[in-house]
Design an enzyme around this catalytic site. Structure first.
Site, PDB file in Angstrom:
ATOM      1  CD  GLU A   1      45.600  27.115  24.288  1.00 24.01           C
ATOM      2  OE1 GLU A   1      46.328  28.099  24.055  1.00 24.01           O
ATOM      3  OE2 GLU A   1      45.303  26.757  25.447  1.00 24.01           O
ATOM      4  CG  HIS A   2      47.959  23.388  23.583  1.00 21.50           C
ATOM      5  ND1 HIS A   2      47.615  24.187  24.667  1.00 21.50           N
ATOM      6  CD2 HIS A   2      48.773  24.140  22.805  1.00 21.50           C
ATOM      7  CE1 HIS A   2      48.201  25.364  24.547  1.00 21.50           C
ATOM      8  NE2 HIS A   2      48.906  25.365  23.430  1.00 21.50           N
TER       9      HIS A   2
ATOM     10  CG  HIS B   1      49.771  28.389  31.273  1.00 25.57           C
ATOM     11  ND1 HIS B   1      50.609  29.414  30.930  1.00 25.57           N
ATOM     12  CD2 HIS B   1      49.969  27.421  30.356  1.00 25.57           C
ATOM     13  CE1 HIS B   1      51.299  29.083  29.841  1.00 25.57           C
ATOM     14  NE2 HIS B   1      50.928  27.877  29.477  1.00 25.57           N
TER      15      HIS B   1
ATOM     16  CG  ASP C   1      53.519  26.433  24.890  1.00 26.25           C
ATOM     17  OD1 ASP C   1      52.558  26.658  24.135  1.00 26.25           O
ATOM     18  OD2 ASP C   1      53.383  26.043  26.070  1.00 26.25           O
TER      19      ASP C   1
ATOM     20  CD  GLN D   1      49.363  24.233  28.083  1.00 27.30           C
ATOM     21  OE1 GLN D   1      48.747  25.271  27.895  1.00 27.30           O
ATOM     22  NE2 GLN D   1      50.676  24.158  27.906  1.00 27.30           N
TER      23      GLN D   1
ATOM     24  CG  HIS E   1      21.967  48.838  -7.296  1.00 24.21           C
ATOM     25  ND1 HIS E   1      21.599  49.817  -6.411  1.00 24.21           N
ATOM     26  CD2 HIS E   1      22.984  48.143  -6.706  1.00 24.21           C
ATOM     27  CE1 HIS E   1      22.347  49.735  -5.329  1.00 24.21           C
ATOM     28  NE2 HIS E   1      23.202  48.733  -5.473  1.00 24.21           N
TER      29      HIS E   1
END
Length: 435
Positions: free
Chosen positions: A330-331, A265, A364, A262, A423
């Site tokens: 996230e992971h 990235h 992934d 990661q 109504h």
């Protein structure tokens, strides 16, 4: 300066230090937002003419019409046919696994009938048309084509329109091959905020969509944020994240490389390891020092680990779960002997990788679950992209004559209490014996 920060949960300053580490400047760049707003406004006003102008300006592609920017299906099929055999096989295996997994998510319509004959339920219908943004240029993500298109098709979406920038006219063969495999319906060689605007508002050539999905740069993210409400969007993704909970028995090189996966990235990506064994943290740190020079993206990894990474000594695995829930990564890798024992304690994560052999990289590409995941602590309240993001729900209400007698009286009282006379009258009109 150390390659990665070392923390101890027993330290009185631990929480404050961790908070600083987790903080990332999420402020929108005003200049980027203003540029995206201007581009969107011009696309909305001028349509195809604006698309042609921006494609010429940003991608250096000069054509006479937006129709000339549509990449014909024969080009996708040619790209697929000419892929090296191993790449094609990998794409096809990954696509099938993604399809099999997401087929389990498909929701069906349902109803139930009450004693008086009133029938209630929910009708599930797919979106009509979805737009998929796929980055081009320096980055190309055929896996993103699979992960965004296949759930839409499983949901029953009739048309998926892919947009992807092609700087200098260069088209990525693997992305086009993935489009052919995944079931994309049309593809245009446009990108940036202008592509988002075209999908959101429609032009003479590009039809408006109902939802826009897929990753992009800061201009794309700013544009997606601005068109939300006109169309749906998947999410505004932040930097990539991985958090590993380890019992200290997984080979240290494996964990170091998982952190790299990661960190590579970009410089803002975050990689954190939680473990109750200090000697194991030493071993992972040594593995980081040993393996980092072998990485082609070593400088990006180094910056990410130095600025936002951490090896954290915890009291025990339960505390590791508590810290993980606070981070809501996230992971999340649970690299332990018995990961199932920890699962009930793990409440917030985009994807949970269980056991020593479940590397995040498999998720992934080819494990099957979606790799479009909530970041920046949004896993506390949101979920991975899935089939349910491409289906919508309509409530079904079929009131019987007998049911109208009961419900009409209840609605009448509540409407009068709210001062909404029409109504109340609308409900009373269905009563057999109007009071």
């Amino acid at each position: 300066m150390p390659t990665i920060t070392r923390l101890d949960s027993r330290d009185p300053e631990f929480q404050a230090t961790l908070s600083d580490l987790l903080a990332v400047d999420a402020e929108q760049d005003d200049a980027i937002d203003a540029a995206a707003a201007s581009i969107l406004q011009q696309v909305r006003r001028e349509g195809d003419n604006a698309l042609l102008r921006f494609t010429r300006q940003f991608d250096h592609v000069d054509v006479d019409s937006v129709a000339a920017l549509e990449i014909p299906r024969r080009e996708w099929e040619s790209a697929l046919a000419n892929l090296p055999g191993a790449q094609r096989e990998a794409l096809e295996i990954a696509a099938q696994r993604v399809k099999t997994y997401h087929a389990h998510q498909r929701q069906e319509s349902w109803t139930y009938t009450e004693a008086d004959g009133t029938r209630l339920g929910q009708q599930i219908t797919p979106l009509d048309r979805v737009g998929l943004y796929v980055p081009g240029g320096k980055a190309s993500y055929p896996s993103s084509v699979l992960m965004n298109t296949i759930p839409a098709k499983v949901a029953g979406v009739s048309e998926v329109i892919m947009v992807t920038p092609t700087p200098g006219g260069q088209r990525n063969a693997m992305v086009l091959a993935a489009a052919a495999i995944a079931g994309v319906d049309r593809c245009f060689a446009i990108g940036g905020a202008q592509a988002v605007g075209a999908l959101a508002y429609g032009t003479a050539t590009i039809p408006a969509v109902d939802k826009i999905v897929g990753p992009g740069n800061a201009y794309v993210a700013a544009a997606k944020r601005r068109v939300f409400g006109t169309v749906g969007i998947d999410m505004i993704a932040g930097p990539s994240e991985i958090l590993v909970i380890c019992d200290g028995k997984t080979p240290s090189d494996w964990i170091a490389m998982d952190l790299f996966s990661q960190a590579e990235h970009d410089e803002l990506a975050q990689a954190i390891l939680l473990c109750p064994d200090a000697q194991y943290l030493d071993a992972v740190e040594a593995s980081i020092e040993k393996l980092l020079p072998t990485m082609p993206r070593a400088e990006i990894i180094r910056t990410s680990l130095r600025d936002r990474g951490a090896l954290i000594l915890v009291r025990d695995l339960q505390e590791a779960c508590d810290i993980s829930n606070n981070i809501a990564p996230e992971h999340l890798e649970v690299s332990c002997e018995n990961p199932d024992a920890l699962l009930p304690a793990l409440r917030h994560a985009g994807a949970i990788f269980m056991g020593r052999h479940s590397s995040e990289a498999l998720g992934d590409y080819c494990a099957g679950p979606n790799h479009v995941l909530p970041t920046s602590r949004t896993a506390r309240f949101s979920s991975p992209l899935g089939v349910y993001d491409f289906q919508k729900r309509s409530s079904l209400i079929h009131v019987s004559a007998a049911g109208a007698q009961t419900l009409g009286k209840v609605a009448n009282e509540l409407a009068l209490g709210e001062g909404l006379q029409a109504h109340a009258a609308s409900a009373r009109y269905r009563l057999t014996n109007i009071q």
